[in-house]
Scaffold this active site. Structure first.
Site, PDB file in Angstrom:
ATOM      1  N   ASP A 186       0.808  -1.216   0.000  1.00  0.00           N
ATOM      2  CA  ASP A 186       0.000   0.000   0.000  1.00  0.00           C
ATOM      3  C   ASP A 186       0.843   1.270   0.000  1.00  0.00           C
ATOM      4  O   ASP A 186       0.328   2.367  -0.217  1.00  0.00           O
ATOM      5  CB  ASP A 186      -0.964  -0.019   1.190  1.00  0.00           C
TER       6      ASP A 186
ATOM      7  N   ASN B 233      12.465  -9.020   5.706  1.00  0.00           N
ATOM      8  CA  ASN B 233      13.018  -8.371   6.894  1.00  0.00           C
ATOM      9  C   ASN B 233      12.354  -9.020   8.089  1.00  0.00           C
ATOM     10  O   ASN B 233      11.148  -8.894   8.263  1.00  0.00           O
ATOM     11  CB  ASN B 233      12.707  -6.868   6.897  1.00  0.00           C
TER      12      ASN B 233
ATOM     13  N   HIS C 214       5.940 -12.531   6.877  1.00  0.00           N
ATOM     14  CA  HIS C 214       5.738 -12.061   5.506  1.00  0.00           C
ATOM     15  C   HIS C 214       7.059 -11.672   4.877  1.00  0.00           C
ATOM     16  O   HIS C 214       8.069 -11.499   5.560  1.00  0.00           O
ATOM     17  CB  HIS C 214       4.791 -10.854   5.478  1.00  0.00           C
TER      18      HIS C 214
ATOM     19  N   GLN D 183       8.627  -9.358   1.150  1.00  0.00           N
ATOM     20  CA  GLN D 183       8.263  -8.369   0.149  1.00  0.00           C
ATOM     21  C   GLN D 183       8.892  -8.741  -1.188  1.00  0.00           C
ATOM     22  O   GLN D 183       9.891  -9.455  -1.235  1.00  0.00           O
ATOM     23  CB  GLN D 183       8.751  -6.985   0.563  1.00  0.00           C
TER      24      GLN D 183
ATOM     25  N   PHE E 243      27.198  -3.487  15.076  1.00  0.00           N
ATOM     26  CA  PHE E 243      26.904  -2.204  14.448  1.00  0.00           C
ATOM     27  C   PHE E 243      27.845  -2.005  13.268  1.00  0.00           C
ATOM     28  O   PHE E 243      29.058  -2.019  13.436  1.00  0.00           O
ATOM     29  CB  PHE E 243      27.090  -1.070  15.459  1.00  0.00           C
TER      30      PHE E 243
HETATM   31  O1  LIG Z   1       8.526  -1.747   3.754  1.00  0.00           O
HETATM   32  P1  LIG Z   1       8.708  -1.740   5.243  1.00  0.00           P
HETATM   33  O2  LIG Z   1       8.787  -3.131   5.829  1.00  0.00           O
HETATM   34  O3  LIG Z   1       7.712  -0.873   5.958  1.00  0.00           O
HETATM   35  O4  LIG Z   1      10.121  -1.044   5.465  1.00  0.00           O
HETATM   36  C1  LIG Z   1      11.331  -1.683   5.706  1.00  0.00           C
HETATM   37  O5  LIG Z   1      11.867  -2.286   4.544  1.00  0.00           O
HETATM   38  C2  LIG Z   1      12.184  -1.404   3.454  1.00  0.00           C
HETATM   39  C3  LIG Z   1      12.838  -2.194   2.355  1.00  0.00           C
HETATM   40  O6  LIG Z   1      14.025  -2.816   2.773  1.00  0.00           O
HETATM   41  C4  LIG Z   1      13.092  -0.261   3.931  1.00  0.00           C
HETATM   42  O7  LIG Z   1      13.241   0.681   2.896  1.00  0.00           O
HETATM   43  C5  LIG Z   1      12.544   0.428   5.171  1.00  0.00           C
HETATM   44  O8  LIG Z   1      13.482   1.385   5.642  1.00  0.00           O
HETATM   45  C6  LIG Z   1      12.270  -0.619   6.244  1.00  0.00           C
HETATM   46  O9  LIG Z   1      11.743  -0.011   7.404  1.00  0.00           O
HETATM   47  O1  LIG Z   2      35.033   0.670  18.633  1.00  0.00           O
HETATM   48  P1  LIG Z   2      33.670   0.752  19.236  1.00  0.00           P
HETATM   49  O2  LIG Z   2      33.179   2.154  19.387  1.00  0.00           O
HETATM   50  O3  LIG Z   2      33.558  -0.028  20.516  1.00  0.00           O
HETATM   51  O4  LIG Z   2      32.719  -0.009  18.201  1.00  0.00           O
HETATM   52  C1  LIG Z   2      31.901   0.598  17.239  1.00  0.00           C
HETATM   53  O5  LIG Z   2      32.657   1.110  16.143  1.00  0.00           O
HETATM   54  C2  LIG Z   2      33.379   0.149  15.372  1.00  0.00           C
HETATM   55  C3  LIG Z   2      34.016   0.864  14.205  1.00  0.00           C
HETATM   56  O6  LIG Z   2      33.063   1.465  13.361  1.00  0.00           O
HETATM   57  C4  LIG Z   2      32.469  -0.987  14.909  1.00  0.00           C
HETATM   58  O7  LIG Z   2      33.244  -1.992  14.321  1.00  0.00           O
HETATM   59  C5  LIG Z   2      31.669  -1.580  16.059  1.00  0.00           C
HETATM   60  O8  LIG Z   2      30.750  -2.527  15.567  1.00  0.00           O
HETATM   61  C6  LIG Z   2      30.928  -0.458  16.785  1.00  0.00           C
HETATM   62  O9  LIG Z   2      30.199  -0.962  17.869  1.00  0.00           O
END
Ligand SMILES: O=P(O)(O)O[C@H]1O[C@H](CO)[C@@H](O)[C@H](O)[C@H]1O
Ligand SMILES: O=P(O)(O)O[C@H]1O[C@H](CO)[C@@H](O)[C@H](O)[C@H]1O
Lengths: 351, 351
Positions: free
Chosen positions: B78, B153, B166, B168, B315
């Site tokens: 949608d 996702n 689900h 997409q 991260f």
């Molecule tokens: O379409 P959704 O599930 O609401 O949205 C999710 O998947 C999308 C496609 O990967 C992304 O662009 C969105 O940022 C994410 O929140």
């Molecule tokens: O080194 P930090 O701050 O503990 O760790 C952070 O930065 C790093 C460098 O971008 C990443 O690899 C880690 O995943 C993130 O948690």
């Protein structure tokens, strides 16, 4: 098309630095959001906490005690992803199983002795001290390493595990992916067009104005035409500058000033300490110092995750990971919004 | 090197599909984590909720009422990022400001009528129905669109805003970045080595075994040698298959089975409904159906974010965004860990 409007009609835009594309579907921001909400950053960070290893006088993981530093403070990362010595991987026995050596150093740099400050709340001389320390680290580590990546992860949302204002510097014996990509695309642009890509780009954006966020005599900040993150920006010098260490004294002052203005706007956008990852890209160093790097132009990328509010971020997930980045507002809309924000920090506004 | 151990010594590995590198620093997982903790997924999702637009009989954002479906259910998104008609962007006036048309369709596919199920908790015939629906959508949309991206996702951490099982499907008039990259690298491999890259890779991994997670007569799942995410996997057929729609009946059965085994292991790893983004890559379609696509091999990527526990993720931030992906355990360690997990779901274990 005779009635195309970027803010209404999906299209793709080319990123000449990375040689890839972004899908712009600005109508999509109209959909309701019922997904994950982020925790806003803590408001009660103590100015000094002896148990925080980044504080002056605190004891770090390796048992060392930090000096009672009063400005910036640089020390080795206690859990480095890159170390100066490591045995080399064995010779590759197959083209699909290729490893190569990696050496380097990882440092941490505190911006200020206080844990409850961030760059946008610091004074100009304090930010200038950060710029000076960046230029020194870039020069010092760049003497031997081909790539010195200075980056700041700001906010828990960006994997930052410590609220104390700081950045990291990872120097490596190899050119990382992003550096190689930008090296290739900038080299090709110079050879095809006779002018460094980002120098020409800055001139164009200064004239076109619709993606400008802030500018001064030496610098400008734009939401790039090919921005991926909702409020992504690109910080560019107006003059041709290859590396941080090539900046003049007055350019360092004006850099501190434009950074302060940009970061105050960022904080003002959702009235929250704005999370982002940022970092500097300049010409490679080490043995590249002897080579022709005129195709390079120094710049900083700011990649902030927030999309709708202090608690709703953009997720770069399924489609983005498997196919292509997608954005939900146009770069022009993002720039307009940032441009129109006050340059006084919301925490410092008179009642 | 004479004493190199991948689990102790940093190195870089080459990703031949994306033509880039990942930094492997496995010693780094020893550092303590004081950063953001994720919220575990809710345990109390109602099986049927008339206010959830993905449920049978519920009303969607556009006012339409879902049928009381009993198997899979496909409907138009949608809030589509891609629509079949859109005016074309104006001609580009400068090489640094390039836009291009983008057209397509976005669909949503529910896996099952119940909101409290996930793929690893579904029966084999139920998973097989999902595979059938994927193959049908790939064929149907692939008749006109060059790229049909099927992706799931899973979990709020991956931007999924609805717990109902689900996926997409976004079909586009253009080849997205990841598709172009993989097209180029696979084409080059075939022309240089005379065998499709991922066919050769699967044969090698079947023999080497140290990165195998699960296998059966038709399929294997490995943590690829160049994995970026901690527990990333690659699902590969053993035979040369270009597209989902080329799978035989029995290959679809064995696919359902190997997916079930993989996803049960994923859930068992941290005893939590394991978040990930996954998606299928196969040979391009539309006008490419007439072309030689023998360099392509069908495969699925699974990209799960968790690193240490149900609440501590990896991260991909500063260094990763600005320089290069970095991982904190070796692919071999990840594979070993997944391989050793039971194939009975932790929620279904006898007391
Ligand atoms: O379409 P959704 O599930 O609401 O949205 C999710 O998947 C999308 C496609 O990967 C992304 O662009 C969105 O940022 C994410 O929140
Ligand atoms: O080194 P930090 O701050 O503990 O760790 C952070 O930065 C790093 C460098 O971008 C990443 O690899 C880690 O995943 C993130 O948690």
């Amino acid at each position: 098309g005779d009635c195309f409007r970027a803010s209404e009609h999906q299209h793709v835009r080319y990123n000449p630095l990375r040689d890839d594309w972004v899908l712009v579907s600005a109508h999509r921001v109209k959909r309701p959001w019922q997904g994950q909400l982020e925790k806003p950053p803590p408001e009660d960070v103590p100015r000094w906490d002896p148990k925080n290893p980044l504080c002056p006088g605190a004891t770090r993981a390796n048992g060392e005690v930090n000096p009672k530093y009063e400005g910036t403070f640089v020390f080795p990362n206690d859990f480095p992803a890159l170390q100066p010595d490591a045995p080399e991987p064995d010779d590759n026995d197959h083209p699909l199983f290729r490893a190569a050596p990696a050496r380097g150093v990882c440092k941490v740099m505190c911006f200020h002795p206080w844990s409850d400050l961030t760059l946008p709340l610091m004074s100009l001389p304090e930010i200038r001290a950060v710029v000076d320390a960046w230029a020194e680290l870039a020069k010092e580590l760049g003497a031997s390493y081909p790539w010195v990546q200075i980056f700041e992860n700001k906010g828990a949302m960006m994997g930052c595990s410590n609220p104390h204002p700081h950045c990291q510097v990872w120097a490596s014996s190899f050119l990382p992916n992003e550096a190689s990509l930008e090296d290739r695309s900038q080299r090709q642009h110079l050879s095809q067009h006779g002018v460094p890509m980002l120098l020409e780009y800055a001139e164009q954006e200064a004239r076109r104005k619709e993606r400008l966020v802030v500018e001064n005599a030496d610098w400008l900040v734009v939401v790039p035409y090919w921005a991926t993150w909702p409020y992504e920006t690109l910080l560019l010098p107006r003059r041709h500058v290859c590396r941080l260490q090539d900046l003049s004294d007055s350019e360092k002052d004006s850099l501190a000033s434009i950074m302060q203005r940009l970061l105050i706007k960022y904080d003002n956008l959702f009235e929250v300490s704005f999370p982002y990852s940022m970092g500097w890209h300049g010409a490679p160093t080490g043995s590249y110092l002897e080579e022709d790097c005129k195709h390079w132009q120094l710049h900083a990328h700011y990649y902030p995750p927030l999309l709708r509010s202090a608690t709703v971020r953009k997720f770069m997930v399924g489609y983005e990971m498997l196919a292509q980045a997608q954005r939900d507002l146009t770069p022009e809309q993002a720039a307009e919004r940032l441009r129109s924000l006050p340059e006084v920090h919301y925490k410092k506004r008179p009642e």
